[in-house]
Design a protein around this motif. Structure first.
Motif, PDB file in Angstrom:
ATOM      1  N   ASP A 161       0.882  -1.165   0.000  1.00 21.28           N
ATOM      2  CA  ASP A 161       0.000   0.000   0.000  1.00 21.28           C
ATOM      3  C   ASP A 161       0.921   1.216   0.000  1.00 21.28           C
ATOM      4  OD1 ASP A 161      -1.687   2.098   0.392  1.00 21.28           O
ATOM      5  OD2 ASP A 161      -2.513   1.400   2.308  1.00 21.28           O
ATOM      6  N   GLU A 162       1.155   1.771  -1.180  1.00 19.34           N
ATOM      7  CA  GLU A 162       2.167   2.820  -1.317  1.00 19.34           C
ATOM      8  C   GLU A 162       1.738   4.150  -0.714  1.00 19.34           C
ATOM      9  OE1 GLU A 162       3.210   2.860  -5.419  1.00 19.34           O
ATOM     10  OE2 GLU A 162       4.020   0.821  -5.373  1.00 19.34           O
ATOM     11  N   ASN A 163       0.522   4.219  -0.237  1.00 14.05           N
ATOM     12  CA  ASN A 163       0.058   5.438   0.435  1.00 14.05           C
ATOM     13  C   ASN A 163       0.115   5.321   1.953  1.00 14.05           C
ATOM     14  OD1 ASN A 163      -0.666   6.885  -1.966  1.00 14.05           O
ATOM     15  ND2 ASN A 163      -2.443   5.522  -2.149  1.00 14.05           N
ATOM     16  N   SER A 164       0.520   4.152   2.441  1.00 15.77           N
ATOM     17  CA  SER A 164       0.538   3.953   3.886  1.00 15.77           C
ATOM     18  C   SER A 164       1.757   4.613   4.516  1.00 15.77           C
ATOM     19  CB  SER A 164       0.530   2.462   4.224  1.00 15.77           C
ATOM     20  OG  SER A 164       1.788   1.882   3.960  1.00 15.77           O
ATOM     21  N   ILE A 165       1.605   5.003   5.759  1.00 16.35           N
ATOM     22  CA  ILE A 165       2.707   5.622   6.491  1.00 16.35           C
ATOM     23  C   ILE A 165       3.857   4.636   6.649  1.00 16.35           C
ATOM     24  CG2 ILE A 165       3.412   6.536   8.735  1.00 16.35           C
ATOM     25  CD1 ILE A 165       0.625   7.743   8.988  1.00 16.35           C
ATOM     26  N   ASN A 166       3.538   3.369   6.915  1.00 16.54           N
ATOM     27  CA  ASN A 166       4.590   2.385   7.123  1.00 16.54           C
ATOM     28  C   ASN A 166       5.406   2.145   5.853  1.00 16.54           C
ATOM     29  OD1 ASN A 166       4.100   1.932   9.846  1.00 16.54           O
ATOM     30  ND2 ASN A 166       2.545   0.384   9.436  1.00 16.54           N
ATOM     31  N   TYR A 167       4.758   2.203   4.685  1.00 22.55           N
ATOM     32  CA  TYR A 167       5.493   2.053   3.426  1.00 22.55           C
ATOM     33  C   TYR A 167       6.450   3.225   3.233  1.00 22.55           C
ATOM     34  CZ  TYR A 167       6.547   1.955  -1.544  1.00 22.55           C
ATOM     35  OH  TYR A 167       7.211   1.962  -2.751  1.00 22.55           O
ATOM     36  N   LEU A 168       5.972   4.430   3.483  1.00 20.01           N
ATOM     37  CA  LEU A 168       6.817   5.608   3.332  1.00 20.01           C
ATOM     38  C   LEU A 168       7.999   5.570   4.305  1.00 20.01           C
ATOM     39  CD1 LEU A 168       4.058   8.348   2.897  1.00 20.01           C
ATOM     40  CD2 LEU A 168       5.434   7.259   1.115  1.00 20.01           C
ATOM     41  N   ARG A 169       7.737   5.074   5.523  1.00 19.44           N
ATOM     42  CA  ARG A 169       8.827   4.936   6.501  1.00 19.44           C
ATOM     43  C   ARG A 169       9.855   3.910   6.019  1.00 19.44           C
ATOM     44  NH1 ARG A 169       4.969   4.649  11.874  1.00 19.44           N
ATOM     45  NH2 ARG A 169       4.773   6.900  12.234  1.00 19.44           N
ATOM     46  N   LEU A 170       9.380   2.811   5.435  1.00 19.89           N
ATOM     47  CA  LEU A 170      10.288   1.789   4.920  1.00 19.89           C
ATOM     48  C   LEU A 170      11.158   2.362   3.799  1.00 19.89           C
ATOM     49  CD1 LEU A 170      11.346  -1.127   4.610  1.00 19.89           C
ATOM     50  CD2 LEU A 170       9.420  -1.543   3.043  1.00 19.89           C
ATOM     51  N   VAL A 171      10.545   3.064   2.863  1.00 22.30           N
ATOM     52  CA  VAL A 171      11.282   3.648   1.742  1.00 22.30           C
ATOM     53  C   VAL A 171      12.343   4.621   2.254  1.00 22.30           C
ATOM     54  CG1 VAL A 171      11.111   5.198  -0.251  1.00 22.30           C
ATOM     55  CG2 VAL A 171       9.472   3.322   0.021  1.00 22.30           C
ATOM     56  N   THR A 172      11.953   5.464   3.206  1.00 25.61           N
ATOM     57  CA  THR A 172      12.905   6.424   3.773  1.00 25.61           C
ATOM     58  C   THR A 172      14.064   5.701   4.456  1.00 25.61           C
ATOM     59  OG1 THR A 172      11.156   8.065   4.117  1.00 25.61           O
ATOM     60  CG2 THR A 172      13.184   8.339   5.400  1.00 25.61           C
ATOM     61  N   HIS A 173      13.733   4.652   5.222  1.00 26.65           N
ATOM     62  CA  HIS A 173      14.789   3.896   5.897  1.00 26.65           C
ATOM     63  C   HIS A 173      15.731   3.256   4.878  1.00 26.65           C
ATOM     64  CE1 HIS A 173      16.714   1.549   9.078  1.00 26.65           C
ATOM     65  NE2 HIS A 173      16.686   0.536   8.228  1.00 26.65           N
ATOM     66  N   LEU A 174      15.180   2.703   3.805  1.00 23.60           N
ATOM     67  CA  LEU A 174      16.011   2.061   2.784  1.00 23.60           C
ATOM     68  C   LEU A 174      16.897   3.082   2.069  1.00 23.60           C
ATOM     69  CD1 LEU A 174      13.500  -0.507   1.213  1.00 23.60           C
ATOM     70  CD2 LEU A 174      15.428  -0.990   2.736  1.00 23.60           C
ATOM     71  N   GLN A 175      16.374   4.282   1.840  1.00 21.88           N
ATOM     72  CA  GLN A 175      17.190   5.321   1.204  1.00 21.88           C
ATOM     73  C   GLN A 175      18.411   5.655   2.059  1.00 21.88           C
ATOM     74  OE1 GLN A 175      13.993   8.199   0.697  1.00 21.88           O
ATOM     75  NE2 GLN A 175      14.076   7.968  -1.522  1.00 21.88           N
ATOM     76  N   TYR A 176      18.190   5.804   3.365  1.00 22.71           N
ATOM     77  CA  TYR A 176      19.322   6.094   4.266  1.00 22.71           C
ATOM     78  C   TYR A 176      20.241   4.878   4.406  1.00 22.71           C
ATOM     79  CZ  TYR A 176      17.384  10.609   5.610  1.00 22.71           C
ATOM     80  OH  TYR A 176      16.936  11.901   5.591  1.00 22.71           O
ATOM     81  N   PHE A 177      19.645   3.699   4.355  1.00 24.27           N
ATOM     82  CA  PHE A 177      20.425   2.463   4.399  1.00 24.27           C
ATOM     83  C   PHE A 177      21.391   2.405   3.211  1.00 24.27           C
ATOM     84  CE2 PHE A 177      20.340  -2.190   3.110  1.00 24.27           C
ATOM     85  CZ  PHE A 177      21.290  -2.603   4.025  1.00 24.27           C
ATOM     86  N   ILE A 178      20.905   2.763   2.032  1.00 25.93           N
ATOM     87  CA  ILE A 178      21.744   2.773   0.828  1.00 25.93           C
ATOM     88  C   ILE A 178      22.844   3.824   0.958  1.00 25.93           C
ATOM     89  CG2 ILE A 178      21.748   3.270  -1.657  1.00 25.93           C
ATOM     90  CD1 ILE A 178      18.848   2.075  -1.665  1.00 25.93           C
ATOM     91  N   GLU A 179      22.518   4.987   1.510  1.00 22.17           N
ATOM     92  CA  GLU A 179      23.539   6.023   1.728  1.00 22.17           C
ATOM     93  C   GLU A 179      24.637   5.510   2.653  1.00 22.17           C
ATOM     94  OE1 GLU A 179      22.005   9.743   3.057  1.00 22.17           O
ATOM     95  OE2 GLU A 179      20.614   9.957   1.376  1.00 22.17           O
TER      96      GLU A 179
END
Length: 279
Positions: A195-213
């Motif tokens: 569910d790409e509109n869910s808060i948990n999905y957005l949190r996961l994406v943000t975490h993965l972006q920082y993880f990649i950094e």
């Protein structure tokens, strides 16, 4: 400012002390001569480049581009600077004007680019994608070419790139590709759509972006919270299994293992986004 060289009626190279720049304004060089002064009020745009090569490159592009194309480029950059409330390196005018010139030539032949990164840029950089859409609409209107909105991705990438002066477009594209791969590993492991509109999905994406950094700079979380790691591993066994798959991918891609802390936070975020109650 004094005129050092007149390129055409609208463009001239000027000097201020020992520094050179390019000025643009319709008719600014008409009836002017080399050596004459130009006031700031007369100038619509002053391009300041950090090297002679770049100054010559932009001089060539400006003199070989029609006035409408130059003003479109200036307008798009103005939109960006207003949005981010910051002044950018004028080198962007070179890359963007060059891109728009080629884009129009392609469009006149109905040769359009359908970027494979449309989904990624739209989802992870919506602000820059929206700016790209606005730019494509302007170009389409001014040149009466029906560009597909996928062309907005290529323009958006110019602005995504300048957010970090140490990151070039190829590195940014690689990061986007890694993010897509990590999300796909999770998606296919759980055989579910997000569910790409869910808060948990957005949190996961943000975490993965920082993880990649952190992977790029080799700065993993590492606070030795072994007890928390064991607890989360036991409580969320499916999330642990998918992080094991992610680690295999990371070892192959970055030649790095995932620390216990990274494991822990990945498991927590993955569990949140894949639990039905959390969507």
């Amino acid at each position: 400012m004094r005129i050092r060289k007149i390129l055409n009626n609208n463009i001239a190279i000027v000097t201020r002390g020992v520094n050179e720049s390019i000025i643009y304004s319709p008719g600014i060089a008409f009836h002017k001569k080399v050596g004459q002064s130009v006031s700031e009020d007369e100038v619509q745009k002053n391009y300041v480049l950090d090297s002679k090569d770049r100054l010559e490159h932009l001089s060539y592009l400006l003199t070989h581009s029609e006035q409408k194309m130059i003003e479109i480029t200036n307008q798009i950059v103005d939109w960006y600077e207003i949005d981010v409330d910051a002044k950018i390196d004028d080198y962007l005018y070179i890359t963007l004007l060059d891109h728009i010139s080629f884009m129009i030539k392609r469009g006149q032949k109905e040769e359009f680019i359908m970027s494979p990164l449309l989904w990624e840029v739209k989802k992870f950089y919506p602000h820059f994608y929206a700016l790209g859409i606005r730019a494509v609409q302007l170009i389409s209107r001014e040149y009466a070419i029906d560009f597909p909105m996928a062309e907005a991705v290529s323009i958006a990438l110019h602005f995504i790139n300048i957010q970090d002066e140490k990151t070039n477009i190829s590195e940014k594209l690689q990061d986007i590709g890694v993010l897509r791969d990590l999300l796909n590993i999770i998606k296919y492991h759980f055989k579910t759509d997000f569910d790409e509109n869910s808060i948990n999905y957005l949190r996961l994406v943000t975490h993965l972006q920082y993880f990649i950094e952190r992977l790029n700079s080799n700065r993993a979380y590492n606070s030795d919270q072994t007890m928390l790691y064991e607890q989360v591993k036991t409580i969320y066994p499916s999330a642990y299994e998918v992080v094991q798959k992610i680690e295999k991918y990371i070892i192959e891609k970055y030649n790095q293992e995932i620390s216990q802390d990274e494991y822990t936070y990945l498991m927590i975020h993955i569990n949140r986004v894949t639990e039905r109650a959390g969507n």
